[in-house]
Design a protein around this motif. Structure first.
Motif, short mmCIF file in Angstrom:
data_model
loop_
_atom_site.label_atom_id
_atom_site.label_comp_id
_atom_site.label_asym_id
_atom_site.label_seq_id
_atom_site.Cartn_x
_atom_site.Cartn_y
_atom_site.Cartn_z
N SER A 219 0.81 -1.22 0.00
CA SER A 219 0.00 0.00 0.00
C SER A 219 0.85 1.27 0.00
CB SER A 219 -0.93 0.01 1.22
OG SER A 219 -0.16 -0.05 2.42
N ALA A 220 2.10 1.16 0.46
CA ALA A 220 2.98 2.32 0.51
C ALA A 220 3.96 2.38 -0.66
CB ALA A 220 3.77 2.31 1.82
N ALA A 221 3.88 1.39 -1.57
CA ALA A 221 4.85 1.34 -2.67
C ALA A 221 4.69 2.52 -3.62
CB ALA A 221 4.71 0.02 -3.43
N VAL A 222 3.45 2.82 -4.03
CA VAL A 222 3.22 3.91 -4.98
C VAL A 222 3.60 5.26 -4.38
CG1 VAL A 222 1.48 5.14 -6.33
CG2 VAL A 222 1.49 2.64 -6.30
N PRO A 223 3.17 5.59 -3.15
CA PRO A 223 3.63 6.87 -2.57
C PRO A 223 5.14 6.97 -2.46
CG PRO A 223 1.77 6.02 -1.32
CD PRO A 223 2.17 4.95 -2.27
N THR A 224 5.80 5.86 -2.11
CA THR A 224 7.26 5.89 -2.01
C THR A 224 7.89 6.08 -3.38
OG1 THR A 224 7.13 4.36 -0.13
CG2 THR A 224 9.28 4.65 -1.16
N GLY A 225 7.31 5.43 -4.41
CA GLY A 225 7.81 5.60 -5.77
C GLY A 225 7.64 7.02 -6.27
N LEU A 226 6.49 7.63 -5.95
CA LEU A 226 6.29 9.03 -6.33
C LEU A 226 7.26 9.95 -5.59
CD1 LEU A 226 2.43 9.46 -6.67
CD2 LEU A 226 4.14 9.86 -8.44
N GLY A 227 7.51 9.63 -4.32
CA GLY A 227 8.50 10.41 -3.58
C GLY A 227 9.88 10.32 -4.20
N ALA A 228 10.24 9.12 -4.67
CA ALA A 228 11.52 8.96 -5.35
C ALA A 228 11.57 9.80 -6.63
CB ALA A 228 11.76 7.49 -5.67
N THR A 229 10.46 9.81 -7.38
CA THR A 229 10.40 10.62 -8.60
C THR A 229 10.59 12.10 -8.29
OG1 THR A 229 8.96 9.02 -9.70
CG2 THR A 229 8.95 11.27 -10.55
N MET A 230 9.92 12.58 -7.24
CA MET A 230 10.04 13.98 -6.86
C MET A 230 11.47 14.33 -6.47
SD MET A 230 6.57 14.43 -4.59
CE MET A 230 4.96 13.98 -5.25
N ALA A 231 12.09 13.48 -5.65
CA ALA A 231 13.46 13.74 -5.22
C ALA A 231 14.42 13.74 -6.41
CB ALA A 231 13.89 12.71 -4.18
N LEU A 232 14.24 12.79 -7.32
CA LEU A 232 15.10 12.72 -8.50
C LEU A 232 14.89 13.93 -9.40
CD1 LEU A 232 14.83 8.92 -9.36
CD2 LEU A 232 16.78 10.10 -8.32
N CYS A 233 13.67 14.42 -9.49
CA CYS A 233 13.40 15.63 -10.29
C CYS A 233 14.13 16.83 -9.72
CB CYS A 233 11.90 15.91 -10.35
SG CYS A 233 10.98 14.86 -11.50
N VAL A 234 14.11 16.96 -8.40
CA VAL A 234 14.83 18.07 -7.76
C VAL A 234 16.32 17.95 -8.03
CG1 VAL A 234 15.43 19.11 -5.54
CG2 VAL A 234 13.08 18.40 -5.97
N GLY A 235 16.87 16.75 -7.87
CA GLY A 235 18.29 16.56 -8.12
C GLY A 235 18.67 16.81 -9.57
N ALA A 236 17.84 16.31 -10.51
CA ALA A 236 18.13 16.51 -11.93
C ALA A 236 18.02 17.98 -12.31
CB ALA A 236 17.17 15.67 -12.77
N SER A 237 17.07 18.69 -11.72
CA SER A 237 16.93 20.11 -12.02
C SER A 237 18.15 20.89 -11.52
CB SER A 237 15.66 20.66 -11.37
OG SER A 237 15.49 22.03 -11.65
N ALA A 238 18.66 20.53 -10.34
CA ALA A 238 19.83 21.23 -9.80
C ALA A 238 21.08 20.94 -10.61
CB ALA A 238 20.04 20.82 -8.34
N LEU A 239 21.26 19.70 -11.01
CA LEU A 239 22.46 19.30 -11.76
C LEU A 239 22.25 19.36 -13.26
CD1 LEU A 239 23.44 16.18 -9.62
CD2 LEU A 239 24.35 18.49 -9.43
N GLY A 240 21.06 19.77 -13.68
CA GLY A 240 20.70 19.73 -15.09
C GLY A 240 21.61 20.49 -16.03
N PRO A 241 22.11 21.69 -15.67
CA PRO A 241 22.97 22.41 -16.62
C PRO A 241 24.17 21.60 -17.09
CG PRO A 241 22.27 23.88 -14.87
CD PRO A 241 21.78 22.50 -14.50
N VAL A 242 24.73 20.77 -16.22
CA VAL A 242 25.86 19.94 -16.64
C VAL A 242 25.39 18.86 -17.60
CG1 VAL A 242 27.63 18.34 -15.84
CG2 VAL A 242 27.11 20.39 -14.51
N VAL A 243 24.25 18.24 -17.26
CA VAL A 243 23.75 17.13 -18.07
C VAL A 243 23.25 17.62 -19.42
CG1 VAL A 243 22.08 15.24 -18.15
CG2 VAL A 243 23.15 15.86 -15.98
N ILE A 244 22.54 18.76 -19.41
CA ILE A 244 21.90 19.20 -20.64
C ILE A 244 22.91 19.67 -21.68
CG2 ILE A 244 21.55 21.67 -20.22
CD1 ILE A 244 18.62 21.20 -21.09
#
Length: 433
Positions: A219-244
């Motif tokens: 029952s907690a798998a989907v909320p945890t997965g969405l939390g992982a997506t949010m955290a990864l989005c924040v990290g990718a946005s911060a480090l994005g200039p290097v990646v892009i």
């Protein structure tokens, strides 16, 4: 005095602040409207089954709102770096510049937040009716007027805006006046170390959440997965200039080969200004990552349970995430328009050197498509990582169900939104020498 000056700046340059105003308004509407739905469903026992989905949808909307508002205001402040440099050169101190930026944020965020709260009730009523029509709710969802959703909306609208303005203001006054005035097209400092550290911490948090997805209760798998997506989005946005910069170079190579003049200009724009490109790519990344994670997590759960949704029930998942996706699509249009609007002088210079309007149109279209492609690749990678972990939790295998038409439609909407914002914001500059 500073509020009066800020009001005059906003009033005379309303077009530059319009995107931030709309972002804050819709954010306040989503946060308060979803909060009213959650409060109403909590008062009815027969609606207890959909409480989890409503809370999950409200959480996604809140995260999207904070992400978009902060990004939009930061982009609006940073695109005025030359303005701040001119003010510094005529005697305005860094402290005064910071106060002016904070005052402008207050002038924009307060009326936008109030307007968003006023629209929360109609929005909640429409969503409640739609949930009943598609069969997601067995009965009408009552709308309970409580102060908590509106307080949260004001926090998102005013507090988050001021925090974003404070961060952007520090960047705006960090560079000396003369250095701003002679700023070159290429960015010398790609990423400050605090941003790099924050990005790495967010990526590490996302990785931990991905590891936890198969370990927690189903029952907690989907909320945890969405939390992982949010955290990864924040990290990718911060480090994005290097990646892009790397992604832009790879995606731009075939474009430069197909259309040597316009394609080369588009590729150079991404590699020389990766931070500006990332500001436009971030909403695309967020749209693709969150929508795919939410929609395909539901599809994977249904496949694991042997459930096939038909008719109105098939619209349940898209409806729950649809408002947040629509908001991020609007932000794609706004970010594209804002990032291109500051390049009017650059486009006019190219026109004066003999570049034809059709060549400029192709160049900015290629650039918009490259930015969309880079954001879509980052969002797809984040969603795939979260969905693989969710598939492992639900089925015992690292796979997941997906819909290619839904995915392609999402990318198409982002691409069209980016092109529309790009072409609209540069229409005058492309025609004038």
């Amino acid at each position: 005095m500073m509020l009066v000056l800020a009001w005059n700046n906003v009033r005379t340059s309303w077009a530059g602040f319009a995107a931030s105003f709309v972002a804050v308004l819709v954010a306040a509407m989503l946060v308060s409207g979803n909060g009213l739905l959650v409060a109403g469903a909590a008062s009815r026992d027969e609606l207890s089954d959909i409480m989890g989905l409503l809370i999950l949808s409200a959480t996604v909307s809140g995260f999207v709102s904070v992400f978009v508002v902060a990004g939009m205001l930061s982009l609006n402040v940073l695109r005025q770096r030359r303005t701040w440099g001119l003010l510094r050169s005529v005697g305005m101190t860094p402290r005064q510049v910071r106060r002016l930026i904070m005052a402008e944020a207050l002038v924009v965020s307060v009326p936008a937040s109030v307007a968003g709260c006023a629209l929360a009730l109609p929005y909640a009523q429409v969503m409640a009716t739609f949930m009943r029509l598609v069969g997601l709710a067995p009965a009408d969802v009552p709308i309970e007027i409580t102060p908590v959703p509106f307080i949260l909306a004001l926090v998102v609208g005013v507090v988050v805006t001021r925090l974003a303005a404070r961060t952007a203001a520090r960047k705006a006054v960090r560079v000396g006046p003369l250095e701003v005035l002679r700023d070159s097209a290429a960015q010398q400092r790609l990423m400050p170390w605090p941003r790099a550290v924050a990005g790495l911490v967010a990526l590490a948090g996302g990785a931990v959440l991905l590891w936890l997805v198969p370990q927690v209760k189903p029952s907690a798998a989907v909320p945890t997965g969405l939390g992982a997506t949010m955290a990864l989005c924040v990290g990718a946005s911060a480090l994005g200039p290097v990646v892009i910069r790397g992604i832009g170079g790879l995606l731009g190579a075939p474009v430069a080969w197909l259309d040597p003049g316009a394609g080369l200009l588009a590729r150079s724009a991404l590699t020389t200004q990766p931070r500006r490109a990332m500001s436009a790519a971030s909403p695309v990344m967020l749209t693709v990552a969150l929508a795919c994670t939410f929609l395909f997590a539901v599809a994977t759960s249904d496949a694991a349970a042997g459930v096939t949704r038909t008719g109105a029930s098939a619209w349940a998942a898209p409806m729950l995430v649809g408002s947040a996706v629509a908001y991020t699509v609007i932000s794609v249009l706004n970010a594209s328009a804002m990032s291109m609007a500051e390049r009017s002088e650059e486009i006019r210079l190219l026109r004066s050197l003999g570049t034809k309007p059709s060549q400029l149109a192709r160049a900015i279209c290629w650039e918009s498509l490259l930015v969309t492609g880079a954001g879509a690749l980052l969002g797809t990678a984040i969603a795939a990582a979260s969905l693989t972990a969710l598939g492992q939790a639900m089925t015992g295998k690292p796979g997941f169900a997906y819909s290619l038409p839904q995915y392609a439609g999402l990318i198409l909407v982002c691409a069209v939104s980016g092109l529309a914002g790009t072409l609209f914001s540069t229409r005058k500059a492309r025609r004038k020498r």
